[in-house]
Design a protein around this motif. Sequence first.
Motif, PDB file in Angstrom:
ATOM      1  N   THR A 383       9.059   4.243  -2.349  1.00 24.45           N
ATOM      2  CA  THR A 383       8.181   2.872  -1.625  1.00 24.45           C
ATOM      3  C   THR A 383       6.211   3.569  -1.015  1.00 24.45           C
ATOM      4  O   THR A 383       5.973   4.462  -2.634  1.00 24.45           O
ATOM      5  CB  THR A 383       7.964   4.625  -0.490  1.00 24.45           C
ATOM      6  N   GLU A 384       5.829   3.044  -0.844  1.00 24.77           N
ATOM      7  CA  GLU A 384       4.236   2.760  -1.082  1.00 24.77           C
ATOM      8  C   GLU A 384       3.789   4.811  -0.779  1.00 24.77           C
ATOM      9  O   GLU A 384       2.514   5.287  -2.009  1.00 24.77           O
ATOM     10  CB  GLU A 384       3.906   2.018  -0.029  1.00 24.77           C
ATOM     11  N   THR A 385       4.769   5.393  -0.153  1.00 22.02           N
ATOM     12  CA  THR A 385       3.884   6.632   0.086  1.00 22.02           C
ATOM     13  C   THR A 385       4.402   7.358  -1.442  1.00 22.02           C
ATOM     14  O   THR A 385       3.249   8.034  -1.589  1.00 22.02           O
ATOM     15  CB  THR A 385       4.512   7.684   0.980  1.00 22.02           C
ATOM     16  N   GLU A 386       5.557   7.414  -1.464  1.00 22.32           N
ATOM     17  CA  GLU A 386       5.900   8.279  -2.611  1.00 22.32           C
ATOM     18  C   GLU A 386       4.751   7.294  -4.163  1.00 22.32           C
ATOM     19  O   GLU A 386       4.882   8.461  -4.500  1.00 22.32           O
ATOM     20  CB  GLU A 386       7.065   8.236  -3.316  1.00 22.32           C
ATOM     21  N   ASN A 388       2.113   6.298  -4.208  1.00 23.38           N
ATOM     22  CA  ASN A 388       0.936   6.661  -3.565  1.00 23.38           C
ATOM     23  C   ASN A 388       0.790   8.293  -4.038  1.00 23.38           C
ATOM     24  O   ASN A 388      -0.429   8.762  -4.803  1.00 23.38           O
ATOM     25  CB  ASN A 388      -0.353   6.451  -2.754  1.00 23.38           C
ATOM     26  N   PHE A 389       1.597   9.555  -4.050  1.00 24.16           N
ATOM     27  CA  PHE A 389       1.635  10.521  -4.136  1.00 24.16           C
ATOM     28  C   PHE A 389       1.625  10.924  -5.886  1.00 24.16           C
ATOM     29  O   PHE A 389       0.896  11.565  -5.176  1.00 24.16           O
ATOM     30  CB  PHE A 389       2.687  11.332  -3.354  1.00 24.16           C
TER      31      PHE A 389
END
Length: 616
Positions: A383-386, A388-389
Motif C-alpha cells: 500500500t502507499e502507506t506501507e 512510504n514507511f
Amino acid sequence: MPTLLQALLIETLPEDTDSILKSFIDTVLPEMEREFALISAMGGSEEIHYQNLLKQGDKYAQSNAKRFASKADQSLLVHVLNGLLTAWNLSSHLSPKKQLQPVEKKLLCLGITLHDYNKYVKGKGEEQAPPKAHQIEEIINLCQDLGTKLNFDKFWSEWSEYLLEIAFLAQNTQFGVDTNIILSNWENDQRQFTISDLRLTDILRHLLAFGDIAVHISDPAEIVTSTKGDRLRDHLYWLKIPKKLVYHRLRDCRGLITNQIHNAVVNFARQLGWEEILCFAQGVIYLAPADLVSPDIKEIQTTVWQNLIHGDEDNNQKGLAAYFQSGDVGFVRDGKGLKIAPQTLELFTPTDLIRILPEVVKAKVANAKSPATPKRLEKLNLTETEHNFLLTGADLRADRLAEFIILSQREFFANSQDYIVWILTTLELQNHISPEQAQIQSGGVNYGWYQVAAHYIANHASLDDQQIIEYIQTLSNNLAIWAEDNQLLKENSSPTHQAFINYLSQYLEVFTTTQEASEFAKELTAYSQAKTTNQPICSLSSGEAAAEEQLDTVVLFKPQQYSNKNALGGGRIKRGISKIWSLEMLLRQAFWNAPPGKLEEQQPVFLYIFPAYLYS
C-alpha cells in the motif's frame, strides 16, 4: 647513488651483516656490474663465443662455442655474486678455530671475484688468450689490472700486498683442470705468501670451490642425482663442517601457490634445524644436522596447508583466510547480491563463516549512492502507506542487513522454515511480516527480505552505518549459536584440502622422505572421461586433475574464455578449473588485489622470470 642491485642487496641483507661484506657491496659491486654484467659465465651467444675464440686462435673455436652456448644463460656478474654469497654463508658454519679473520674475509671476496678471469678475457673479445695455469706472472698481472678496474682500492687499501694470495685463489678455485696448487711455484725472492699456507689451501680454497660448484647447480635434486652433490659434500668434509645436504623440491612450478609452499616448507625445515644454503625456483638445498631425523611427509603436508590458509604469525606471513575474512577474496556481488566462492565454504566451518559475514557485507555492500532496497520495494505489492514507511529505511543500512540474511539463508539454511521464523522473531517483526511475505522472490532475487530489512531500519532510524554493522555482527553470533544448538548446520568438508594434499603427495619431494607413486594413470583416466563425456576440463592444466565449472568468484579472466579443449567434433564447450588452479586464482586475487572476472579489463602485462640456476 646505489645501483638497483645494490639497493636490493642492502634492503634484504640482515642488519647484523658483516661490515666487510657491506663494504664490498658498496665499493666493488657497482664496478662488477659495469665490467661483468654483459659477460657470459655460462650460456650466451654461440656466434659471439665463436668470433672471440677465433680472435684468440682457438683451434676448436666452433665446437667450443657450441658447447659454451648450450647451457642456460648466466652472466659473470650473477655467477660471481651468487658464488660469493654462498661461500660467505657457508663460512659461518666453520668451527671456532677455523673462523675467518678480517683479512681472510677480504681474500674470500676478492679471490672469488676474479676466479673466472678467463671468461672475462674471452668475453671481452681480446685477441690475446687468457694466461695458462703455469703462466704465473701473467696471471698476477691480469689480476692486478682487473682489481684496479673493479675498485679494489676503495674496498681494501692493502689489497695489493695480498695480490699473490688473490691470484692463487682465483687460479685454483676449482679442484680440477687448470690448477697450479704447488705454493712454491708462486713464490720467489720478491714475493711470498703472507697468510698461513693451511688457511689458504685448507679453508679459503674449499670455501671458494663450494661456492663455484653451487652456482652451476640448476635443480636442488642435483645433490643426489649428479656428481656436483658429491663434490659439495667433499668440501664440507675437508672443511670439517658436520652437516648433511638435504633438499626439498616442488616438481611443478606454477605461481603464487608455489611460493607459498616453498615458504611453508622452509619454515618447517627451520624447526628441524635445517638451514637453507642454496635456493632455486623449484626448491631449496639445506645444511642439516648430521644426526637428522627423517621428517614425516604427512606432518609437512599439514603444516603447508595451515600456512597457506592461516599464515604464519612467527614469520609475519599472512594466510589466505585473512583475505577471505576481510571480504577481499572469495566473494563477489552482482545484481542479485553477494555470492560465495565454493572454496570459501570449504576453508571455513559454517559457524565460522556465519560469524565473518558481517565484515564481508561491510566491505562488499558499499553502494550508498544507489542502494538496492528502494528498487526491490518497487517489485512488492505494498500500500502507499506501507511503501512510504519502508522508504524511510530503504538505504545502504537495509541493503547490508538484507544481503546478510539472504546469503545466510541461501548457503546454510535453504528450505529451513525455522530460520525464517527465527530471523523475523529476532528482528521483532513476526507480527508485521509473515514468513510467506519474507520469501517473495522473482528472477532469483528475494524481495521479501528487503522488505524485512527496510522495516527494521525504519523502526530503528537512529542507528548509523557503523551501528548497523555492529548489530549484524551480534545477529550473526546469535545465529551461529542458535544453529549449532539446534544442529542445523551441515558438517564441513573440503575437497580443496584433499586435492591440495594429493597435489603435495605427487609433486612435493623432500629428501629423506618416502614419496607416493605418480598418479599418471589417474590423470589419464580423468582426462579421457572428461573428453568423452564432455565434462569440464581445467583450461589451465589441460586435464591434469578433476575440474569443476569456472565461477566468476574465482577466475580472474571472464569465465568460459580461452579454451579449445572440448571434444573433437563437439558442439558444446565446457571449460573448467581444477581445485589447485582455483587456489592459485584466489591467491592472485589476494596478493595482487586482482578483481575476479575483471582483470582483463585492466589489460595487465605479465613478465615471468624463472631462474635457471641457484640464487643466494
